[in-house]
Design a protein around this motif. Structure first.
Motif, mmCIF file in Angstrom:
data_model
loop_
_atom_site.group_PDB
_atom_site.id
_atom_site.type_symbol
_atom_site.label_atom_id
_atom_site.label_comp_id
_atom_site.label_asym_id
_atom_site.label_seq_id
_atom_site.Cartn_x
_atom_site.Cartn_y
_atom_site.Cartn_z
ATOM 1 N N TYR A 77 -58.276 -39.101 -13.857
ATOM 2 C CA TYR A 77 -57.238 -39.437 -14.839
ATOM 3 C C TYR A 77 -56.261 -38.276 -15.011
ATOM 4 O O TYR A 77 -55.041 -38.477 -15.040
ATOM 5 N N LYS A 78 -56.802 -37.083 -15.109
ATOM 6 C CA LYS A 78 -55.951 -35.898 -15.243
ATOM 7 C C LYS A 78 -55.038 -35.763 -14.023
ATOM 8 O O LYS A 78 -53.844 -35.462 -14.145
ATOM 9 N N SER A 80 -54.016 -38.191 -12.158
ATOM 10 C CA SER A 80 -53.032 -39.278 -12.177
ATOM 11 C C SER A 80 -51.804 -38.928 -13.000
ATOM 12 O O SER A 80 -50.721 -39.488 -12.781
ATOM 13 N N GLN A 81 -51.985 -38.038 -13.954
ATOM 14 C CA GLN A 81 -50.887 -37.653 -14.828
ATOM 15 C C GLN A 81 -50.020 -36.535 -14.250
ATOM 16 O O GLN A 81 -48.987 -36.184 -14.817
ATOM 17 N N GLU A 89 -49.351 -43.132 -10.150
ATOM 18 C CA GLU A 89 -50.103 -43.065 -11.406
ATOM 19 C C GLU A 89 -50.849 -44.364 -11.698
ATOM 20 O O GLU A 89 -51.991 -44.339 -12.159
ATOM 21 N N LYS A 93 -54.876 -44.227 -12.041
ATOM 22 C CA LYS A 93 -55.389 -44.462 -13.395
ATOM 23 C C LYS A 93 -56.339 -45.653 -13.398
ATOM 24 O O LYS A 93 -57.362 -45.644 -14.095
#
Length: 290
Positions: A77-78, A80-81, A89, A93
Motif C-alpha cells: 500500500y505504501k 502504491s502511494q 496506484e 492498492k
C-alpha cells in the motif's frame, strides 16, 4: 430456486430482463423464506466485515500467528502511494487490499470466507477497488456481491471451491471468477459477458495446485490472493473490450473439476508437494510446528 448451470443463469436473466444480482437476491429470498430487504441487509453486514479486513493491514503491519507472513499489505500500500508502480496506484492498492484480508485471516482476525478463508482477499479487494474506480456507492457494491454469489453457487454445484478437493484453482480461481463477474456487471455488462469474464479467470488459473507451507493458509496463499485480484480485474477489462471466451463457462467449470480430480493428493492442500515440499518450505514447517 437456484439454477444449476451458467447457461440456465443467462437464460433466466434474459427471459426476465434482470441482472444476475437481481436473480440471486430473488432466488435466495425464495429459498430461505426471508424478504429481499432482510437478505440485502445481511449482505451489508458481510460487506462491512470485508471493508474492515481489506483495509486493516494497509495502515499497520499485521503479523500472522505463525509469523510466516505479515506486513506485506502495508508495504505494498505504501508503495502504491509513491507514484513509481508499473501497474499504477489502482492495481497495486487492489493487491494490497487482498493481502490485507489474507493477513487478517492468518492473524485470527474477522474475515468473510468468499468462497473460502484461503481466498478471502480476492472478492473484497476487487469489488471495493472497482467500486471506487467506477464511483459506485455501497449499495451498488453489495449488489455486486450477490452477482458473485450466483456464480459461486454454480461453481460449487458443478465443481468445487475447496483446495483439498480441487487445488488452488478451485479456491483462488473461483474467487477471481466470482469477482470478475461482479465487476463486469458493475461496469454495465450483460449476464453473458459476466460469465465470459468468469470463464477467462478460471482458464487463467487452470491446474494451480494447493501447496500451503506447513499446512497453513499463508505461504504462498496470500500472494495468490493478490494475483487473483489482478486476474479478476484484467479479465473484466478484456470482456468489456469485446473479448469472449471460446470455451463456454459450463464446459470450463467441468474441465476445472476434472483437472482437480486428476491432481495427486500431494497437490491438494496436504502440504506434501509443490512449494510446501521445498527445502525452505520443510524448514519453515519444522520451525512453525516445533
Amino acid at each position: 430456486m437456484f439454477v444449476n448451470t451458467g447457461e440456465e443463469l443467462i437464460k433466466v436473466c434474459e427471459e426476465k430482463n434482470i441482472s444476475i444480482w437481481e436473480y440471486a437476491l430473488e432466488a435466495e429470498s425464495d429459498e430461505s423464506g426471508f424478504s429481499s430487504d432482510i437478505i440485502f441487509e445481511r449482505m451489508r453486514k458481510n460487506f462491512q466485515v470485508m471493508i474492515n479486513s481489506s483495509n486493516e493491514a494497509l495502515h499497520t503491519e499485521v503479523i500472522s500467528v505463525s509469523g510466516l507472513i505479515g506486513g506485506d499489505a502495508y508495504r505494498l500500500y505504501k508503495y502504491s502511494q509513491g507514484g513509481s508502480s508499473l501497474t499504477g496506484e489502482f492495481t497495486t492498492k487492489a493487491m494490497a487490499r487482498a493481502l490485507s484480508s489474507s493477513e487478517v485471516n492468518a492473524a485470527m482476525g474477522k474475515i468473510v470466507a468468499c468462497p473460502t478463508a484461503g481466498s478471502c482477499g480476492i472478492l473484497p479487494a476487487a469489488i471495493i477497488s472497482a467500486g471506487e474506480k467506477l464511483n459506485k456507492n455501497e449499495d451498488d457494491m453489495i449488489k455486486a456481491l450477490f452477482t458473485a454469489s450466483a456464480v459461486g453457487v454454480i461453481i460449487a454445484k458443478n465443481a468445487s471451491v475447496s483446495g483439498a478437493e480441487g487445488g488452488c484453482q478451485a479456491e483462488c480461481g473461483s474467487a477471481a471468477a466470482m469477482a470478475s463477474a461482479a465487476i463486469v456487471e458493475m461496469m454495465g455488462g450483460t449476464p453473458s459477458q459476466s460469465l465470459h469474464s468468469s470463464t477467462i479467470c478460471i482458464q487463467n488459473i487452470m491446474g494451480l495446485v494447493c501447496d500451503p507451507v506447513a499446512g497453513l493458509v499463508e505461504v504462498p496463499c496470500a500472494l495468490r490472493n493478490a494475483n487473483g485480484v489482478v486476474n479478476a480485474l484484467t479479465s473484466a477489462d478484456m470482456v468489456m473490450a469485446g473479448i469472449k471466451s471460446v470455451i463456454p463457462f459450463d464446459e470450463t467449470i467441468a474441465a476445472m473439476y476434472k483437472v482437480g480430480r486428476q491432481l495427486p493428493m500431494e497437490l491438494r492442500e496436504t502440504a506434501l508437494g509443490g512449494i510446501a515440499d521445498t527445502p525452505t518450505g520443510q524448514r519453515l514447517k519444522q520451525q512453525v510446528l516445533k
